[in-house]
Write an enzyme that holds these catalytic residues in place. Structure first.
Site, PDB file in Angstrom:
ATOM      1  N   SER A   1      93.103  78.540 -13.389  1.00 37.97           N
ATOM      2  CA  SER A   1      91.662  78.549 -13.821  1.00 37.97           C
ATOM      3  C   SER A   1      91.498  77.574 -14.798  1.00 37.97           C
ATOM      4  CB  SER A   1      91.360  80.017 -14.194  1.00 37.97           C
ATOM      5  OG  SER A   1      92.063  80.356 -15.514  1.00 37.97           O
TER       6      SER A   1
ATOM      7  N   ASP B   1     107.787  82.585  -9.068  1.00 40.76           N
ATOM      8  CA  ASP B   1     107.379  81.581  -8.106  1.00 40.76           C
ATOM      9  C   ASP B   1     107.604  80.401  -8.460  1.00 40.76           C
ATOM     10  OD1 ASP B   1     106.646  80.996  -5.539  1.00 40.76           O
ATOM     11  OD2 ASP B   1     104.487  81.617  -5.661  1.00 40.76           O
TER      12      ASP B   1
ATOM     13  N   ASP C   1      92.587  89.709  -6.870  1.00 34.19           N
ATOM     14  CA  ASP C   1      91.964  90.500  -7.881  1.00 34.19           C
ATOM     15  C   ASP C   1      90.379  90.680  -7.667  1.00 34.19           C
ATOM     16  OD1 ASP C   1      91.627  87.592  -8.357  1.00 34.19           O
ATOM     17  OD2 ASP C   1      91.286  87.900 -10.292  1.00 34.19           O
TER      18      ASP C   1
ATOM     19  N   ASP D   1     101.718  85.237 -19.487  1.00 39.16           N
ATOM     20  CA  ASP D   1     101.033  84.879 -20.596  1.00 39.16           C
ATOM     21  C   ASP D   1     100.302  85.963 -21.390  1.00 39.16           C
ATOM     22  OD1 ASP D   1      99.033  85.417 -18.727  1.00 39.16           O
ATOM     23  OD2 ASP D   1      97.837  83.612 -19.097  1.00 39.16           O
TER      24      ASP D   1
END
Length: 500
Positions: free
Chosen positions: A375, A198, A344, A266
């Site tokens: 986050s 993306d 999630d 990651d």
């Protein structure tokens, strides 16, 4: 960075600047060698425009080559060497030694404020982005993925082809994740790596393309802005993540695959990452009380796990994510109601979970290195960076994992927990426990649970009332070399949503 590498990069940059300057000067010259005159013929103007367009194309090609040169220089010494596809080795288990402000990327943790904001969007289906068509009339992503013709190796259902879908955005460090996957992948045919990108970040795209035929790149085409309620604008990244996941899963499962493994860009993976999913695949397909297999342990910090229990697996009511396998049957169930954001947390709600469990390991088979993301590194320094990645290879496909089937697991696990002696938190902390056998700490309220977890270094939050790693309310962990169960009463009645 070593001096040699620095000189190479500086040299490439100087050459690119000179080429750009010379091309630009050519584009503004006219036949008499002076600057452009205010008026000239239409023919001369057309020639000048065409010449300038050619220079622009040359600029673009030079920039692409520059990116590739820099990436190759950086990877020449740092990249983990990949190994050719080979049969899964039979290695006996041994004791283990020991975007700035990205709009998409790390979805590890959110604080309670984010969870409150999420209440307005969880469970609200979002129309999945249409897939643009290629020149032959097929969707572009379908044309790209059509090269994967096999659904089973040699048409044998015992050997399913399981794509690994890596979700990427604008982290050029995706190369760390891809290096691990390629290094440990036993078979490119059985585990094709599909990177779904993306953000349309050019540097990240070039990093992915530098792997050539080792991976397949698909790109989420809808880069339009997402309408977000005013109070949730700072969480726009989570909306884009949900859109990306929905599009990619629709595209990959649309090719007829039976299951996929989902990996964020990651994550590092363990040597037996693929073996772990191959070994648990038959149970996931057979036991309808399961809905995922995860490589992650939320409490997988050194000191909270048994470093010798490389082959120990659990059932968990908590959806862990972070390197997990799902089936097409589950996607067919979730796709029509896929949420606008916070996918999630949405998937952990009772309406989606339906009292199903995931399989998770004692020693994590994934570890995150992504501190920067949507986050903003929440919990990374405090918790995530201490997660211990398993270093031993376990031949899960040769192990008998039938103990994970619900009918067998519940009886054995619950008996082990509730037959263990009860001790207090203070006794455990002060080293006053007189046995080295498994022990149990009882809790009956949310406050008791939170006090115990904070004192012991465990994750203390709940999602839809479920504690992290819990099965029937029980959290299993290691403390001072001893197995401990943090458990509710034996007549436990179920999770309390008000605890979240």
């Amino acid at each position: 960075m070593r001096p040699r590498k620095t000189i190479l990069i500086v040299g490439v940059l100087v050459i690119w600047v000179l080429m750009t300057y010379l091309a630009f000067m050519r584009s503004v010259r006219v036949t008499d060698g002076t600057r452009p005159r205010p008026a000239f013929s239409n023919k001369l103007m057309l020639e000048q425009v065409q010449h300038f367009e050619q220079n622009l194309k040359s600029f673009s090609e030079n920039r692409q080559n520059l990116y590739r040169d820099i990436i190759n220089i950086l990877r020449r010494e740092d990249k983990v060497p990949s190994v050719p596809a080979q049969a899964i080795p039979d290695v006996p288990s041994q004791e283990s030694p020991v975007r700035a402000n990205e709009e998409e990327g790390n979805t590890k943790e959110r604080n309670p404020e984010v969870d409150d904001q999420a209440n307005g969007v969880l469970g609200v289906p979002v129309p999945l982005a249409p897939i643009p068509e290629a020149e032959d009339g097929r969707p572009e992503v379908e044309r790209i993925l059509s090269k994967f013709q096999q659904r089973y190796l040699n048409n044998d259902p015992a050997f399913p082809v399981i794509p690994v879908v890596v979700f990427a955005c604008n982290r050029i460090s995706v190369n760390k994740c891809l290096d691990d996957l390629i290094r440990y992948r036993p078979s490119p045919d059985q585990f094709p790596i599909i990177v779904s990108q993306d953000c349309d970040d050019e540097a990240t795209r070039n990093t992915i393309l530098s792997y050539r035929d080792e991976v397949t790149l698909i790109q989420q085409p809808d880069q339009s802005d997402i309408p977000v309620p005013p109070k949730e604008k700072k969480y726009k990244g989570y909306y884009k993540i949900a859109r990306h996941y929905g599009w990619a899963l629709r595209a990959v499962f649309g090719q007829g695959f039976d299951s996929v493994i989902l990996v964020e860009d990651d994550l590092s993976v363990a040597p037996d990452f693929f073996e772990y999913f191959l070994g648990t695949y038959p149970i996931l397909k057979r036991d309808k009380s399961l809905w995922c297999v995860s490589a992650w342990n939320d409490n997988g910090k050194d000191g909270l796990i048994d470093n010798t229990a490389h082959d120990l697996l659990y059932r968990s009511d908590f959806f862990p994510g972070l390197g997990w396998m799902m089936t097409k049957d589950l996607w067919d169930e979730l796709e029509p109601k896929w949420p606008k954001a916070f996918w999630d947390d949405w998937i952990r709600q009772p309406e989606q979970r339906k009292e199903r469990a995931c399989i998770r390991p004692e020693l994590p088979r994934t570890r995150t290195f992504g501190k920067i993301g949507v986050s903003n590194g929440l919990f990374f320094d405090k918790h995530l960076k201490y997660i211990k990645l398993s270093e031993e290879f376990v031949s899960f496909t040769k192990n008998n994992l039938s103990y994970l089937v619900k009918s067998a697991y519940d009886d054995t696990f619950l008996k082990a927990v509730y037959q263990s002696p009860v001790v207090t938190l203070d006794e455990l902390k002060r080293g006053m426990v007189m046995t080295r056998d498994p022990i149990r700490i009882a809790y009956h309220t949310k406050d008791q649970y939170k006090r115990a977890t904070k004192n012991l270094g465990l994750m203390d939050d709940f999602k839809s009332g479920v504690p992290r790693t819990a099965y029937r309310g029980i959290v299993s962990f290691f403390y001072n070399g001893q197995r401990v169960y943090l458990a509710p009463s034996a007549n436990w009645k179920g999770y309390d949503l008000t605890w979240s």
